[in-house]
Design an enzyme around this catalytic site. Sequence first.
Site, PDB file in Angstrom:
ATOM      1  N   ASP A  80      25.772 -17.731  37.852  1.00 42.56           N
ATOM      2  CA  ASP A  80      25.626 -18.983  37.148  1.00 42.56           C
ATOM      3  C   ASP A  80      25.603 -20.246  38.134  1.00 42.56           C
ATOM      4  OD1 ASP A  80      26.352 -17.884  33.692  1.00 42.56           O
ATOM      5  OD2 ASP A  80      27.175 -16.728  35.316  1.00 42.56           O
ATOM      6  N   ASP A 135      26.642 -16.091  44.133  1.00 43.68           N
ATOM      7  CA  ASP A 135      27.257 -16.307  42.685  1.00 43.68           C
ATOM      8  C   ASP A 135      25.899 -16.236  41.693  1.00 43.68           C
ATOM      9  OD1 ASP A 135      29.000 -17.298  40.718  1.00 43.68           O
ATOM     10  OD2 ASP A 135      27.976 -19.398  40.903  1.00 43.68           O
ATOM     11  N   ASP A 161      28.222 -22.517  43.706  1.00 42.19           N
ATOM     12  CA  ASP A 161      27.836 -23.859  43.248  1.00 42.19           C
ATOM     13  C   ASP A 161      29.236 -24.464  42.657  1.00 42.19           C
ATOM     14  OD1 ASP A 161      27.810 -22.110  40.744  1.00 42.19           O
ATOM     15  OD2 ASP A 161      27.417 -24.004  39.683  1.00 42.19           O
TER      16      ASP A 161
END
Length: 225
Positions: free
Chosen positions: A12, A10, A168
């Site tokens: 961001d 991922d 996250d």
Amino acid sequence: MHNPQAILFDLDGTLADTAPDLAAAINAMRVRRGLAPIHYLSLRPFASAGARGLLAAGFNITPEDANYESMRIEFLNQYESAMAVHSRLFEHVTTLLHGLNALSLTWGIVTNKATRFTKPLISLLDLQEARCVISGDTTPHAKPHPAPLLEGARRLGIRSEHCWYIGDDLRDIQAAEAAGMTSIAAAWGYCGASEPKQWKADAIIDSPLELLELIRAKHLQVIPS
């Protein structure tokens, strides 16, 4: 956990700390409306949730509100005008990526961020070595749908079960599971409103260096003595 042949990340909250510029875009909108800025730490957990999450945190509106779409467009334009002022790679991410290169492990990026933001940000953050970049509008579906992750694996020419996906947000873990990939929760990221231990990821790690050690350990297991 299969020995990885490719690592997908991922963006961001996993590779890059983009929350300061995302929060700044929300607060710029608030100031234009005569509202006080919201403290950065209150907005940070929503940075991986995109415009929907940040607008909800900043203005308590949802897609069902009549003015949501116009505010979403305003937010995206505001963010695009200053999206790499304070954004940086997280500490030790560069070391992690160099370590993957040293192991001859392919790595790429799968994000829900639209291409109009992803493409310049990849360059500004010096992530051009990524072997694939799948944005939120690359496939018809965004995470938690597995389509973006499967497209990443397809472009790398590696079967999905031999890929690890690191993110996250709960959506990242759900997408990895649906794609048949090993799921790794990046606990150093934003993590939204829930705790990573609730996501049922295959592993939870607290730093990029911990991820590198986990990958090295798996890699060494298949090297003949």
